[in-house]
Structures are given as structure tokens and as C-alpha cells.
Design an enzyme around this catalytic site. Structure first.
Site, PDB file in Angstrom:
ATOM      1  N   GLU A  51       6.467   1.106  -0.796  1.00 12.27           N
ATOM      2  CA  GLU A  51       7.551   1.841  -0.134  1.00 12.27           C
ATOM      3  C   GLU A  51       7.934   3.094  -0.919  1.00 12.27           C
ATOM      4  O   GLU A  51       8.666   3.927  -0.409  1.00 12.27           O
ATOM      5  CB  GLU A  51       8.771   0.920   0.031  1.00 12.27           C
ATOM      6  CG  GLU A  51       8.534  -0.149   1.088  1.00 12.27           C
ATOM      7  CD  GLU A  51       9.668  -1.156   1.215  1.00 12.27           C
ATOM      8  OE1 GLU A  51      10.624  -1.098   0.405  1.00 12.27           O
ATOM      9  OE2 GLU A  51       9.576  -2.020   2.105  1.00 12.27           O
ATOM     10  N   LYS A  52       7.460   3.220  -2.170  1.00 15.47           N
ATOM     11  CA  LYS A  52       7.755   4.447  -2.932  1.00 15.47           C
ATOM     12  C   LYS A  52       7.248   5.672  -2.167  1.00 15.47           C
ATOM     13  O   LYS A  52       7.891   6.689  -2.102  1.00 15.47           O
ATOM     14  CB  LYS A  52       7.127   4.406  -4.318  1.00 15.47           C
ATOM     15  CG  LYS A  52       7.469   5.663  -5.119  1.00 15.47           C
ATOM     16  CD  LYS A  52       6.948   5.604  -6.517  1.00 15.47           C
ATOM     17  CE  LYS A  52       5.516   6.069  -6.623  1.00 15.47           C
ATOM     18  NZ  LYS A  52       5.332   7.524  -6.486  1.00 15.47           N
ATOM     19  N   ASP A  53       6.052   5.513  -1.578  1.00 11.88           N
ATOM     20  CA  ASP A  53       5.479   6.603  -0.781  1.00 11.88           C
ATOM     21  C   ASP A  53       5.947   6.415   0.668  1.00 11.88           C
ATOM     22  O   ASP A  53       5.176   6.051   1.549  1.00 11.88           O
ATOM     23  CB  ASP A  53       3.960   6.578  -0.895  1.00 11.88           C
ATOM     24  CG  ASP A  53       3.502   6.834  -2.321  1.00 11.88           C
ATOM     25  OD1 ASP A  53       3.826   7.906  -2.854  1.00 11.88           O
ATOM     26  OD2 ASP A  53       2.853   5.960  -2.910  1.00 11.88           O
ATOM     27  N   GLN A  90      -7.160  14.249  -0.079  1.00 20.05           N
ATOM     28  CA  GLN A  90      -5.699  14.299  -0.041  1.00 20.05           C
ATOM     29  C   GLN A  90      -5.113  15.160  -1.157  1.00 20.05           C
ATOM     30  O   GLN A  90      -3.905  15.217  -1.318  1.00 20.05           O
ATOM     31  CB  GLN A  90      -5.103  12.888  -0.040  1.00 20.05           C
ATOM     32  CG  GLN A  90      -5.279  12.085  -1.318  1.00 20.05           C
ATOM     33  CD  GLN A  90      -4.847  10.631  -1.134  1.00 20.05           C
ATOM     34  OE1 GLN A  90      -5.532   9.830  -0.501  1.00 20.05           O
ATOM     35  NE2 GLN A  90      -3.698  10.277  -1.693  1.00 20.05           N
ATOM     36  N   MET A  92      -5.708   4.307  -5.709  1.00 18.52           N
ATOM     37  CA  MET A  92      -6.540   5.337  -6.334  1.00 18.52           C
ATOM     38  C   MET A  92      -6.752   5.000  -7.806  1.00 18.52           C
ATOM     39  O   MET A  92      -7.113   5.864  -8.606  1.00 18.52           O
ATOM     40  CB  MET A  92      -5.892   6.708  -6.174  1.00 18.52           C
ATOM     41  CG  MET A  92      -5.783   7.105  -4.688  1.00 18.52           C
ATOM     42  SD  MET A  92      -5.750   8.873  -4.393  1.00 18.52           S
ATOM     43  CE  MET A  92      -4.309   9.348  -5.270  1.00 18.52           C
ATOM     44  N   ALA A 147       2.163  -1.830 -12.778  1.00 23.09           N
ATOM     45  CA  ALA A 147       2.862  -2.998 -12.204  1.00 23.09           C
ATOM     46  C   ALA A 147       3.162  -2.809 -10.714  1.00 23.09           C
ATOM     47  O   ALA A 147       3.250  -3.791  -9.966  1.00 23.09           O
ATOM     48  CB  ALA A 147       4.137  -3.269 -12.978  1.00 23.09           C
ATOM     49  N   GLY A 148       3.333  -1.548 -10.284  1.00 25.50           N
ATOM     50  CA  GLY A 148       3.578  -1.299  -8.854  1.00 25.50           C
ATOM     51  C   GLY A 148       2.391  -1.758  -8.009  1.00 25.50           C
ATOM     52  O   GLY A 148       2.554  -2.406  -6.959  1.00 25.50           O
ATOM     53  N   HIS A 149       1.170  -1.432  -8.468  1.00 22.70           N
ATOM     54  CA  HIS A 149      -0.028  -1.883  -7.738  1.00 22.70           C
ATOM     55  C   HIS A 149      -0.131  -3.407  -7.775  1.00 22.70           C
ATOM     56  O   HIS A 149      -0.538  -4.029  -6.791  1.00 22.70           O
ATOM     57  CB  HIS A 149      -1.299  -1.303  -8.370  1.00 22.70           C
ATOM     58  CG  HIS A 149      -1.386   0.191  -8.310  1.00 22.70           C
ATOM     59  ND1 HIS A 149      -1.245   0.985  -9.416  1.00 22.70           N
ATOM     60  CD2 HIS A 149      -1.602   1.027  -7.273  1.00 22.70           C
ATOM     61  CE1 HIS A 149      -1.370   2.251  -9.068  1.00 22.70           C
ATOM     62  NE2 HIS A 149      -1.587   2.307  -7.774  1.00 22.70           N
TER      63      HIS A 149
HETATM   64  O1  PAF Z   1      -1.138   5.601  -2.191  1.00 24.70           O
HETATM   65  C1  PAF Z   1      -2.304   5.806  -2.605  1.00 24.70           C
HETATM   66  O2  PAF Z   1      -2.681   5.420  -3.697  1.00 24.70           O
HETATM   67  C2  PAF Z   1      -3.272   6.605  -1.735  1.00 24.70           C
HETATM   68  O3  PAF Z   1      -2.599   7.597  -1.036  1.00 24.70           O
HETATM   69  C3  PAF Z   1      -4.086   5.710  -0.784  1.00 24.70           C
HETATM   70  C4  PAF Z   1      -3.182   5.003   0.224  1.00 24.70           C
HETATM   71  C5  PAF Z   1      -4.868   4.688  -1.589  1.00 24.70           C
HETATM   72  C6  PAF Z   1      -5.081   6.565   0.004  1.00 24.70           C
HETATM   73  O4  PAF Z   1      -5.941   7.245  -0.834  1.00 24.70           O
END
Ligand code: PAF
Length: 286
Positions: A148-150, A61, A30, A35-37
Site C-alpha cells: 500500500e506504500k505505492d 518504468q 524489483m 521487511a516490506g517485501h
Molecule cells: O513495486 C514494485 O516493486 C514494482 O513497481 C513492480 C510492481 C514489481 C513492477 O515492476
């Protein structure tokens, strides 16, 4: 790096690569990258084929009282980071490109979506599952990387992929942390200095529970609550200890890996974190 604003443009890019026999790995985000991304991007690049990232703040969401409008955004900076990391294409559509106002179809992993974070954020995982399904259908990746954080989000995505026979390999990527242990999140920038100073308490509480070999679920739960209570600004929303594979409740001394899932608010900012704890080695404790 190609920047695609339309489904047609990103489909054309990935089709060309697939026709040339190249695999495609997707990194859905999003935006407001950290750094996580970039760890997700690095993992995607390790697959060896093409890498597509998406930047889309998915409205479905977010709940009606949640932070959609204040969600941090910086597209130009995100593009620079993705380009520097060797991403081949980014899909950054607007909401109208993704959602037809007449759409009727949603995707939901029924039971999994309504527990834990799903109880705190009704509809959240339906929005995630729906947009991830759409992104998979638009882009057609061979694999996709999620943090894995989520933890529950990853479980939801694995479930929809399995249940709906989606031909996508889901890759979980370990959580990146700041030097003081705070899990990286786009939301961290919204913490006040005082809240930011206390936010590492989530990681500290998880670490305390991980250092209790042979403890029962109740003992770990009490230790986590006690550790969180040392941070007066932390508004604890939930502490759950579940079977790491099924997310079902567990009692007594775990015989299989459990996951400790935390949801803690600092002011309006909801932080989550988790830790998987392996069961004690056989014979190590009664
Ligand atoms: O983890 C996220 O950034 C969002 O939930 C995702 C997987 C991109 C879906 O919108």
C-alpha cells in the site's frame, strides 16, 4: 525453492502446481528485499497455496534521467531471504527474456497514469502496468500482493485488472516502517546520513494531518506543508489530498476517506508515502 530464469521454466513449475489443484500467489518485486517485501511474502503465504516471487528491475518504468543503473541489487541475498521465508519459486529473468525488442504493445490505465506521481514520472505507470500484465500472463497467479506504500501503483493495478478482466485477485498489504516511522523502501539505502535523519518527516507530517479531526482539505494540506518545512533537506515535490477510492481531487471537509500522498526528494532520492484518513464520524464536527 526453484530459481527460474526463463518463462518456460516458471510456467512449467506453476502448471504442475495448478494441475495438482494448488493455488498460486504472486509477489512481484524489483529485488533488494527488505521487511516490506517480506510482509508481502507472509501475506502471500497466508493464502495457503504456492508462492512465487519475481525479481526483475523493470527498465520500462524508469525515465531516461532516473536511477535504473544505480538501482540497488543483491540477488544472492534476495534468494536467501525468499528461501528462508518459504517461497516456492522465484522468477528472476534478464531483460531480454521479458522484452522482445520488436514488442509493440503496452498497457496503460489512461487517466490514472497521468496524474500525481505519473505527472512527475511520465511513462512510469505504463511501464508498471505493462510488466505486471506480462508477469500475470507468464505466471498465471490466482492472487498477487502489492504494498500500500505505492498507493497509486496499487490503484493502477486494480484498474487494469478490472478493465482487462484479468482473473487475478489483487491484495493490498499495509506499509512496513522503520522504528522512526520511515516507510521501508529499497531506495532508503541511497539516502546520505543527513538525509536519512530527516526522512521520517514524511510520516510525521502524515501523522499530524491524521490528528486533525474535522479539518478541511486545505487545513490538512497546510499542516502537512508546515511539518515538511521543518526538514530543510526535504525537497517537496508534491502534497496531494485525494478521494481514496478514485484519486479525484476533494475540497472542503471530506465526507469519505481521503488519501494524503507525499512525494519528497532528498538529493536525487525520491521518497513517497501516504496515509488514508477516514471522514469525521457524523456529528463530530461541523
Ligand atoms: O513495486 C514494485 O516493486 C514494482 O513497481 C513492480 C510492481 C514489481 C513492477 O515492476
Amino acid at each position: 525453492m526453484q530459481i527460474c530464469r526463463t518463462k518456460q521454466a516458471i510456467r512449467a513449475a506453476t502448471l504442475t502446481w495448478r494441475q495438482a489443484g494448488q493455488g498460486v500467489t504472486l509477489v512481484p518485486t524489483m529485488g533488494f528485499l527488505h521487511a516490506g517485501h517480506m510482509a508481502l511474502v507472509a501475506r502471500a503465504r497466508a493464502e495457503g497455496g504456492r508462492v512465487v516471487a519475481t525479481i526483475f528491475v523493470n527498465p520500462t518504468q524508469f525515465g531516461p534521467t532516473e536511477d535504473l543503473t544505480t538501482y540497488p541489487r543483491d540477488e544472492a541475498r534476495d534468494f536467501d531471504m525468499l528461501r528462508a521465508a518459504g517461497v516456492d519459486a522465484v522468477f528472476a529473468p534478464d531483460v531480454a527474456e521479458v522484452y522482445d525488442p520488436a514488442a509493440q504493445t503496452q498497457v496503460e490505465a489512461a487517466a490514472l497514469s497521468r496524474i500525481l506521481i505519473g505527472r512527475l514520472r511520465p511513462g512510469h505507470f505504463r511501464g508498471v502496468a505493462t510488466v505486471v500484465t506480462k508477469l500475470f500472463n507468464i505466471i498465471g497467479p490466482d492472487a498477487a500482493c502489492f504494498g500500500e506504500k505505492d498507493f497509486q501503483q496499487l490503484a493502477v493495478i486494480r484498474t487494469i485488472v478490472r478493465d482487462l478482466d484479468m482473473p487475478v485477485r489483487v491484495i493490498g498489504v499495509p506499509t512496513e516502517r522503520e522504528g522512526d516511522g520511515l516507510a521501508m523502501s529499497s531506495r532508503n539505502v541511497r539516502l546520505t546520513p543527513a538525509d536519512r535523519a530527516e526522512a521520517p518527516v514524511l510520516n510525521a507530517a502524515l501523522t499530524r494531518a491524521a490528528q486533525m479531526p474535522g479539518a478541511t482539505v486545505a487545513q490538512m494540506h497546510a499542516a502537512v506543508r508546515a511539518a515538511l518545512a521543518t526538514a530543510p533537506r526535504a525537497d517537496v515535490q508534491s502534497v496531494d489530498i485525494r478521494d481514496a477510492a478514485s484519486l479525484r481531487p476533494v475540497r472542503g471537509q471530506p465526507r469519505a476517506p481521503v488519501v494524503i500522498l507525499l512525494a519528497v526528494k532528498f538529493g536525487p532520492v525520491l521518497l513517497i508515502d501516504n496515509r488514508v484518513i477516514p471522514p469525521p464520524a457524523q456529528g463530530a464536527a461541523s
